[in-house]
Design a protein around this motif. Structure first.
Motif, PDB file in Angstrom:
ATOM      1  N   GLY A 138      42.861  50.770  45.271  1.00 56.22           N
ATOM      2  CA  GLY A 138      43.083  49.548  44.499  1.00 56.22           C
ATOM      3  C   GLY A 138      44.009  48.588  45.231  1.00 56.22           C
ATOM      4  O   GLY A 138      43.758  47.374  45.277  1.00 56.22           O
ATOM      5  N   ILE A 139      45.078  49.136  45.818  1.00 57.37           N
ATOM      6  CA  ILE A 139      46.005  48.298  46.588  1.00 57.37           C
ATOM      7  C   ILE A 139      45.292  47.692  47.797  1.00 57.37           C
ATOM      8  O   ILE A 139      45.471  46.512  48.123  1.00 57.37           O
ATOM      9  CB  ILE A 139      47.224  49.134  47.032  1.00 57.37           C
ATOM     10  N   TYR A 140      44.481  48.516  48.462  1.00 55.96           N
ATOM     11  CA  TYR A 140      43.729  48.012  49.611  1.00 55.96           C
ATOM     12  C   TYR A 140      42.803  46.866  49.198  1.00 55.96           C
ATOM     13  O   TYR A 140      42.703  45.861  49.905  1.00 55.96           O
ATOM     14  CB  TYR A 140      42.902  49.146  50.220  1.00 55.96           C
ATOM     15  N   ARG A 141      42.158  47.011  48.063  1.00 53.98           N
ATOM     16  CA  ARG A 141      41.199  45.989  47.626  1.00 53.98           C
ATOM     17  C   ARG A 141      41.882  44.661  47.308  1.00 53.98           C
ATOM     18  O   ARG A 141      41.362  43.596  47.635  1.00 53.98           O
ATOM     19  CB  ARG A 141      40.437  46.486  46.398  1.00 53.98           C
ATOM     20  N   ASP A 192      42.913  43.126  50.572  1.00 47.96           N
ATOM     21  CA  ASP A 192      41.748  42.709  51.356  1.00 47.96           C
ATOM     22  C   ASP A 192      41.041  41.496  50.760  1.00 47.96           C
ATOM     23  O   ASP A 192      40.596  40.603  51.475  1.00 47.96           O
ATOM     24  CB  ASP A 192      40.768  43.877  51.471  1.00 47.96           C
ATOM     25  N   THR A 193      40.935  41.477  49.429  1.00 53.32           N
ATOM     26  CA  THR A 193      40.156  40.420  48.775  1.00 53.32           C
ATOM     27  C   THR A 193      40.996  39.423  47.986  1.00 53.32           C
ATOM     28  O   THR A 193      40.514  38.342  47.648  1.00 53.32           O
ATOM     29  CB  THR A 193      39.113  41.028  47.822  1.00 53.32           C
ATOM     30  N   VAL A 225      42.474  40.440  41.661  1.00 51.59           N
ATOM     31  CA  VAL A 225      43.063  41.399  40.719  1.00 51.59           C
ATOM     32  C   VAL A 225      41.969  42.215  40.051  1.00 51.59           C
ATOM     33  O   VAL A 225      42.163  43.394  39.723  1.00 51.59           O
ATOM     34  CB  VAL A 225      43.907  40.660  39.659  1.00 51.59           C
ATOM     35  N   PHE A 226      40.796  41.619  39.860  1.00 54.20           N
ATOM     36  CA  PHE A 226      39.678  42.330  39.240  1.00 54.20           C
ATOM     37  C   PHE A 226      39.249  43.519  40.104  1.00 54.20           C
ATOM     38  O   PHE A 226      38.947  44.586  39.584  1.00 54.20           O
ATOM     39  CB  PHE A 226      38.504  41.385  39.039  1.00 54.20           C
ATOM     40  N   ASN A 227      39.240  43.342  41.423  1.00 54.35           N
ATOM     41  CA  ASN A 227      38.895  44.439  42.314  1.00 54.35           C
ATOM     42  C   ASN A 227      39.941  45.547  42.263  1.00 54.35           C
ATOM     43  O   ASN A 227      39.613  46.723  42.378  1.00 54.35           O
ATOM     44  CB  ASN A 227      38.734  43.937  43.749  1.00 54.35           C
ATOM     45  N   LEU A 228      41.211  45.166  42.108  1.00 52.11           N
ATOM     46  CA  LEU A 228      42.271  46.152  41.908  1.00 52.11           C
ATOM     47  C   LEU A 228      42.028  46.933  40.628  1.00 52.11           C
ATOM     48  O   LEU A 228      42.115  48.168  40.612  1.00 52.11           O
ATOM     49  CB  LEU A 228      43.627  45.445  41.842  1.00 52.11           C
ATOM     50  N   PHE A 229      41.701  46.210  39.569  1.00 50.55           N
ATOM     51  CA  PHE A 229      41.463  46.840  38.269  1.00 50.55           C
ATOM     52  C   PHE A 229      40.286  47.804  38.334  1.00 50.55           C
ATOM     53  O   PHE A 229      40.340  48.901  37.751  1.00 50.55           O
ATOM     54  CB  PHE A 229      41.197  45.765  37.216  1.00 50.55           C
ATOM     55  N   ALA A 242      33.495  50.276  42.736  1.00 52.08           N
ATOM     56  CA  ALA A 242      34.764  49.582  42.960  1.00 52.08           C
ATOM     57  C   ALA A 242      34.943  49.156  44.415  1.00 52.08           C
ATOM     58  O   ALA A 242      35.425  48.058  44.696  1.00 52.08           O
ATOM     59  CB  ALA A 242      35.920  50.475  42.524  1.00 52.08           C
ATOM     60  N   MET A 243      34.558  50.040  45.356  1.00 54.96           N
ATOM     61  CA  MET A 243      34.673  49.715  46.782  1.00 54.96           C
ATOM     62  C   MET A 243      33.403  49.048  47.326  1.00 54.96           C
ATOM     63  O   MET A 243      33.339  48.684  48.496  1.00 54.96           O
ATOM     64  CB  MET A 243      34.976  50.981  47.587  1.00 54.96           C
TER      65      MET A 243
END
Length: 219
Positions: free
Chosen positions: A26-29, A32-33, A36-40, A84-85
């Motif tokens: 999640g931190i990487y996402r 990288d992007t 916050v939605f990708n983290l979630f 997610a990834m």
């Protein structure tokens, strides 16, 4: 205080690794992007830890720690990495790999369901290997097909084309179902031939633990 068994310790470590991996991804996402939605999407994977206790409570069964690890592993591969990834998007073959793993996973679940549903739950584990293998294979195939139906209905309702219906027609769905069926067939054949050779102890570790915890002795 009750001492933890080896299975419980392994399960605890596996759960920690699962949580840690989800949090780090999640931190990487978000780095990288910047989304916050990708983290979630990554962090929500942690909620899948609730599946085993909910199922045990719902069906009033004792936990199988190795089965729990199977659930975590499958959800990590199918959701955390795939959704997610976005590995389904970045790696063209990952979709087939995930569906093959789903066939394997739901075949294992199907074996547990077989013991749950059969009339004499406390009879020998390898009492009827052909019936168990057939049930396992059909259960896995049913889940593979049912999942594709849900994806298609989701496309009709939301417009999100996870099956690539517009681009490929039904080809993607057929490949996914075949991959899932092959995964289930691997487990069904393995269990059948092992049960024929070792009727007293034929099963996979997650299924064996589930059986020992719930059906190895009369209530």
């Amino acid at each position: 205080m009750k001492k933890r068994t080896a299975a419980q310790k392994i399960h605890f470590i596996g759960a920690l690794v699962y949580v840690g991996a989800c949090l780090l991804l999640g931190i990487y996402r978000i780095v990288d992007t910047g989304s916050v939605f990708n983290l979630f999407k990554c962090w929500v994977s942690v909620l899948y830890l609730l599946i085993p206790p909910i199922l045990c409570w719902l069906f009033r069964k004792k936990p199988s720690y190795s089965m729990n690890l199977c659930i975590y592993g499958f959800m990590f591969a199918a959701y955390t990495l795939g959704v997610a990834m976005e590995w389904y998007h970045y790696f063209s073959l990952y979709d087939l790999v995930a569906h093959f793993l789903s066939g394997v996973f739901f075949a294992i679940v199907g074996l547990c369901a077989y013991f749950f549903l059969r009339k004499d739950s406390y009879s020998a584990l390898g009492n009827d290997p052909l019936l168990a293998a057939s049930f396992t294979f059909l259960f896995s195939g049913f889940v593979a097909g049912f999942w594709e139906i849900l994806e298609y209905l989701s496309f009709l309702v939301t417009g999100y084309d996870s099956q690539n219906v517009v681009a490929t027609g039904v080809a993607d769905s057929m490949e996914d179902m075949i991959a899932g069926i092959l995964g289930g067939l691997v487990i069904a054949l393995y269990w059948y031939f092992r049960a024929k050779k070792h009727p007293d102890h034929p099963s996979l570790p997650p299924v064996q633990e589930f059986y020992d915890a719930n059906y190895s002795k009369q209530p």
